[in-house]
Design a protein around this motif. Structure first.
Motif, PDB file in Angstrom:
ATOM      1  N   HIS A 112      44.130  40.617  30.902  1.00  0.00           N
ATOM      2  CA  HIS A 112      44.523  40.167  29.550  1.00  0.00           C
ATOM      3  C   HIS A 112      45.994  39.740  29.481  1.00  0.00           C
ATOM      4  O   HIS A 112      46.410  39.123  28.509  1.00  0.00           O
ATOM      5  N   TRP A 113      46.791  40.105  30.507  1.00  0.00           N
ATOM      6  CA  TRP A 113      48.179  39.622  30.562  1.00  0.00           C
ATOM      7  C   TRP A 113      48.241  38.184  31.076  1.00  0.00           C
ATOM      8  O   TRP A 113      49.297  37.550  31.004  1.00  0.00           O
ATOM      9  N   ASN A 143      40.647  43.978  20.920  1.00  0.00           N
ATOM     10  CA  ASN A 143      41.396  45.072  21.544  1.00  0.00           C
ATOM     11  C   ASN A 143      42.719  45.310  20.802  1.00  0.00           C
ATOM     12  O   ASN A 143      43.407  44.348  20.448  1.00  0.00           O
ATOM     13  N   TRP A 167      48.727  38.313  24.557  1.00  0.00           N
ATOM     14  CA  TRP A 167      47.627  38.701  25.442  1.00  0.00           C
ATOM     15  C   TRP A 167      46.399  37.828  25.211  1.00  0.00           C
ATOM     16  O   TRP A 167      46.277  37.158  24.191  1.00  0.00           O
ATOM     17  N   TRP A 205      53.214  54.539  23.611  1.00  0.00           N
ATOM     18  CA  TRP A 205      52.500  53.271  23.886  1.00  0.00           C
ATOM     19  C   TRP A 205      53.396  52.084  23.539  1.00  0.00           C
ATOM     20  O   TRP A 205      53.532  51.129  24.316  1.00  0.00           O
ATOM     21  N   PHE A 209      54.564  49.052  25.897  1.00  0.00           N
ATOM     22  CA  PHE A 209      53.803  47.801  25.794  1.00  0.00           C
ATOM     23  C   PHE A 209      54.222  46.844  24.681  1.00  0.00           C
ATOM     24  O   PHE A 209      53.742  45.711  24.646  1.00  0.00           O
ATOM     25  N   ARG A 250      37.058  47.363  25.715  1.00  0.00           N
ATOM     26  CA  ARG A 250      37.055  46.922  27.117  1.00  0.00           C
ATOM     27  C   ARG A 250      35.979  45.873  27.359  1.00  0.00           C
ATOM     28  O   ARG A 250      34.867  45.968  26.841  1.00  0.00           O
TER      29      ARG A 250
HETATM   30  C1  BEZ Z   1      45.108  47.204  27.432  1.00  0.00           C
HETATM   31  O1  BEZ Z   1      44.140  46.919  26.726  1.00  0.00           O
HETATM   32  O2  BEZ Z   1      44.978  47.782  28.506  1.00  0.00           O
HETATM   33  C2  BEZ Z   1      46.458  46.789  26.953  1.00  0.00           C
HETATM   34  C3  BEZ Z   1      46.576  45.797  26.011  1.00  0.00           C
HETATM   35  C4  BEZ Z   1      47.822  45.391  25.606  1.00  0.00           C
HETATM   36  C5  BEZ Z   1      48.938  45.986  26.130  1.00  0.00           C
HETATM   37  C6  BEZ Z   1      48.801  46.978  27.046  1.00  0.00           C
HETATM   38  C7  BEZ Z   1      47.572  47.381  27.470  1.00  0.00           C
END
Ligand code: BEZ
Length: 260
Positions: A112-113, A143, A167, A205, A209, A250
């Motif tokens: 997703h990155w 998500n 993302w 978190w 992130f 997910r």
């Molecule tokens: C993840 O879904 O793993 C995630 C999404 C955005 C930032 C960090 C992690």
């Protein structure tokens, strides 16, 4: 063509701190167990771990006797993976340099990155031997929508611009279509809500992130946005005992590269 066909540089706006990552995101490789089982690595296989991060899950995969090569865009995290004994390279996943080398490409919580999904999938297809498998889990459509909405609202209420969404959280249909277009047979693809307890709370978190949302802000402005986002999130994401949860969704799949 979707907005994701042209991509921003990898990890745009994201600064990684290997120490904070290990503490705030230590649950990421632990929860990667399900997709690692779907991969089912075999002794002697050559497997590419795409977006290997600090290599915690790569080490688990290597216990099978497979030879693991990790790639990640972050030099800090690649340093962490190497320190764990993993052969790892700093590489942009949109420009993978491997050709017919791997039995499998694996990825957990990294795709997703990579906003240029088609370039990434094309590179994966090139990297695989014919019949090779691409097994991955990533953030899917919806998500962390509560978290990102709170960050966007906090930015607006403090008079800041909202940056482009950092993302790519696709639907199963979207990603399956892209995989097929690049020569994969999709054997399994599934979207699943997975609310995830945060060991260091929402602030942990966000510390690890949220930086793509906070670029250009000074320390005081960042703190205000974080405080406001946490206040907005508390009623829905924090229980009576003070346990914070992230609204993870997910997308998991197992695809095979067609031989003809
Ligand atoms: C993840 O879904 O793993 C995630 C999404 C955005 C930032 C960090 C992690």
């Amino acid at each position: 063509m979707s907005a994701f066909d042209s991509h921003t540089p990898p990890d745009a706006g994201q600064q990684w701190n290997a120490h904070d990552y290990a503490i705030d995101a230590g649950f990421v490789p632990v929860l990667g167990g399900a997709v690692a089982r779907l991969l089912d690595p075999q002794h002697g296989e050559r497997i590419l771990d795409l977006g290997c991060g600090d290599g915690v899950l790569s080490v688990d995969l290597a216990l099978s006797g497979a030879h693991i090569t990790g790639v990640d865009a972050s030099p800090e995290l690649v340093g962490g993976a190497r320190a764990r004994g993993i052969e790892a390279h700093v590489m942009d996943a949109h420009a993978l340099t491997f050709t017919r080398q791997f039995d499998a490409v694996f990825s957990n919580a990294a795709l997703h990155w990579m906003r240029g999904a088609d370039q990434v999938i094309a590179g994966v297809a090139r990297a695989l031997k014919p019949g090779g498998r691409f097994v991955a889990e990533m953030g899917g459509h919806g998500n962390v929508v509560a978290i990102t909405s709170a960050l966007q609202a906090a930015l607006c209420s403090n008079g800041h611009a909202v940056p482009a969404f950092p993302w790519h959280f696709p639907t199963a249909d979207d990603y399956a279509e892209r995989l097929r277009a690049h020569g994969f047979q999709v054997r399994y693809i599934e979207m699943q809500a997975r609310p995830t307890a945060l060991p260091t709370g929402m602030r942990g978190w966000l510390r690890t992130f949220a930086s793509p949302f906070l670029t250009g802000l000074d320390a005081t402005q960042r703190q205000r946005v974080i405080d406001d986002a946490v206040a907005l999130l508390e009623p829905t994401q924090c229980d009576a005992r003070g346990q914070w949860t992230a609204d993870y969704v997910r997308l998991r799949f197992d695809a095979r590269l067609r031989t003809v």
